[in-house]
Design an enzyme around this catalytic site. Sequence first.
Site, PDB file in Angstrom:
ATOM      1  N   ASP A 401       0.824  -1.211   0.000  1.00  0.00           N
ATOM      2  CA  ASP A 401       0.000   0.000   0.000  1.00  0.00           C
ATOM      3  C   ASP A 401       0.859   1.261   0.000  1.00  0.00           C
ATOM      4  O   ASP A 401       2.059   1.221   0.265  1.00  0.00           O
ATOM      5  CB  ASP A 401      -0.884  -0.021   1.249  1.00  0.00           C
ATOM      6  CG  ASP A 401      -2.176   0.754   1.077  1.00  0.00           C
ATOM      7  OD1 ASP A 401      -2.294   1.538   0.117  1.00  0.00           O
ATOM      8  OD2 ASP A 401      -3.082   0.562   1.916  1.00  0.00           O
ATOM      9  N   GLU A 449      -5.185  -1.489  -7.079  1.00  0.00           N
ATOM     10  CA  GLU A 449      -6.314  -0.623  -6.694  1.00  0.00           C
ATOM     11  C   GLU A 449      -6.527   0.470  -7.749  1.00  0.00           C
ATOM     12  O   GLU A 449      -7.229   0.280  -8.714  1.00  0.00           O
ATOM     13  CB  GLU A 449      -6.046  -0.023  -5.321  1.00  0.00           C
ATOM     14  CG  GLU A 449      -7.228   0.775  -4.778  1.00  0.00           C
ATOM     15  CD  GLU A 449      -6.854   1.581  -3.550  1.00  0.00           C
ATOM     16  OE1 GLU A 449      -7.729   1.831  -2.719  1.00  0.00           O
ATOM     17  OE2 GLU A 449      -5.668   1.957  -3.427  1.00  0.00           O
ATOM     18  N   GLU A 455     -13.981   1.974   0.035  1.00  0.00           N
ATOM     19  CA  GLU A 455     -13.423   2.569   1.252  1.00  0.00           C
ATOM     20  C   GLU A 455     -13.801   4.041   1.394  1.00  0.00           C
ATOM     21  O   GLU A 455     -13.926   4.552   2.505  1.00  0.00           O
ATOM     22  CB  GLU A 455     -11.907   2.426   1.274  1.00  0.00           C
ATOM     23  CG  GLU A 455     -11.188   3.232   0.206  1.00  0.00           C
ATOM     24  CD  GLU A 455      -9.670   3.181   0.373  1.00  0.00           C
ATOM     25  OE1 GLU A 455      -9.204   2.619   1.379  1.00  0.00           O
ATOM     26  OE2 GLU A 455      -8.966   3.707  -0.495  1.00  0.00           O
TER      27      GLU A 455
END
Length: 651
Positions: A401, A449, A455
Amino acid sequence: MKKLWVLFLLVFTVMTVNGKDYSVKSPNGKLMIKVHAASTLTWEIEYQGRTVLAPSAMSVDIYSAVLGENVKVRKAEIKKVNQSFDTPVYKKSRVKDHYQSLTLFCKDGYNVEFRAYDEGAAYRFLVNRYIDKLHHEQVEFCFADDYQAYIPYVNSGEDNRYGTSFESLYDEQRLSEMYPNSLAFLPLAVCLPDGMKAVIMEAGVRDYPGLFLKKGKGNTFVGEHAPYVLEDRRVGRDLIPTKRADYIANGSNGKLPWRVVLVTEKDAQLLDNDMAQRLSEPCKIDDVSWIKPGLVAWDWWNYTNITGVDFRSGMNTPTYKYFIDFAQKYELPYIIIDEGWSDADDLFTVSKEIDLPALIDYGKQKHVDIILWCTWRNLVKDIEKTMSHYAAMGIKGFKVDFFDRDDQRVARDVERMAACAAQYHLVLDLHGYKPIGLQRAYPNILNIEGVRGLENTKWERRVGNAPEHDFPRYDVMIPYLRMLLGPMDYTPGAMLNATKDFFIGNNRQPMSQGTRVHQMAMYVLYEAPLQMLADSPTKYLRNPECTAFISQIPTVFDETIALAGEIGQYAAIARRKGDVWYVGVLNNWDARDIEIPLSFLKKPQNAEIFADGINADKEATDYRIIKSQVSSDDTLKIHLAPGGGWVAILR
């Protein structure tokens, strides 16, 4: 990896007018690329005689020369290519690669290759030597008129101009209205007359910064790349550049990325497009049999909110045993343990609340594997040491991430991670990044992503009429645009669903916008070989009909068919795995009725359908189940509630 190739080549020297003008057509003859090579090198695209792209310049500045200026062509060749290749982790098992190419062999030691596909056009520079430092690449996309466009802007400030997690909405504005000096990332769509679209994208990016676009003169986009990063500093979970060079690439093998313009007559054509796969390098992993796509139970979005247990839920061993039990019940191959399992700065210091070896062993007993979250900043400290250590323990992958950049260093790190992960049989899910064309070369990169996913609902306010909060409209834009690059980790599956009037952002008790079936249909619509079940296992266990249905949907397929749709309105796709078909439809906030012919079926099938309930417009969790037999002669009449969906399994 075993491949079956069918290849027809026709090579000949192209005759030119005054040695300067060249052209090549797509296999069906509808699309034509015209190239002019003189003091500048330009290309233009026509589709059935209509100008799609006006003459647009290209060049590469490598300090010692500017390739694409004062062009001297020594030879030009056209090839007709008709081939196919296997795709082990994709929306179809085999991709057809059919095009005509024009290659200009230039006297200054470089070539420029142009490809004309039925679906679009592409070019790239091929420099016949190693480039020490590449100063600048000139990229232009010039249009004939002030067309409407869908533009995703970089939302960072001038102190971090190139910083982005690629999660922006699409601004809908005319080319003349583009914000001066603001950067946009790709794909970016331009609306041509009569419903046609031109979509700008790139493909085959290796060891090179990503392409941004900004407003040029008139109706033109010009390219800009993040300069090479010399120094950076830690800010939270990110590494933010503090010093940049005056060049964009510090070393290059000479194969620059493809610059692509897709051309469509109808929006639905974008729902099944293989250009990113075609223009990427072939698989670099000899044995791909260990790569396991599938569904994954995930903790972060649902805040580990599980109930009806005798322990305190959170980042601890009992919680993840609960997740593993849930995954076993529905035959999910993975769970993800997200942020908090390790020290913020040291991936080898595991939280005292988590007995990782015990969880790995428990998962093995239940046939459930574990993927660990980490930041790029931490993993890049020692990729080999980290991956070898956790692979030996029994971990099966990493969710990496907070890249939030698109410069050459990041591109290099991603490829290093992919190669090292393949060595240790680890899969990857990359966040804060967008696909760059590595999934074909490294199919162990299961997901990336680069999308404004579920989210974001956790911290949104009420929707009202503000377009920036309109998730259902965005939900039916990304299948046409973002998904062109490759899979996307939207993380669907919310079981608490809300209409526009009743949605409230809540970090600890998150909900989705739109209906329950809207969320369920995403499992068919959205490409994601590693696909999340984002909500709490407790909520899924309380909704067994929906959960049992979702858990049967594969994450890779043998065939994909685009059925119908319009950008920002709705999207309908059919996918086949073996003898079973999966059909999904997503809608924006406008209720609508559509018809879907089932002519793609080869034999009668038993249909299990989840449709919006009659009261879904006021109670978004309302759904109905329909079971029937269908055949190729049938046309499905589907009613979609506001923010609605429809999904079926046809056996």
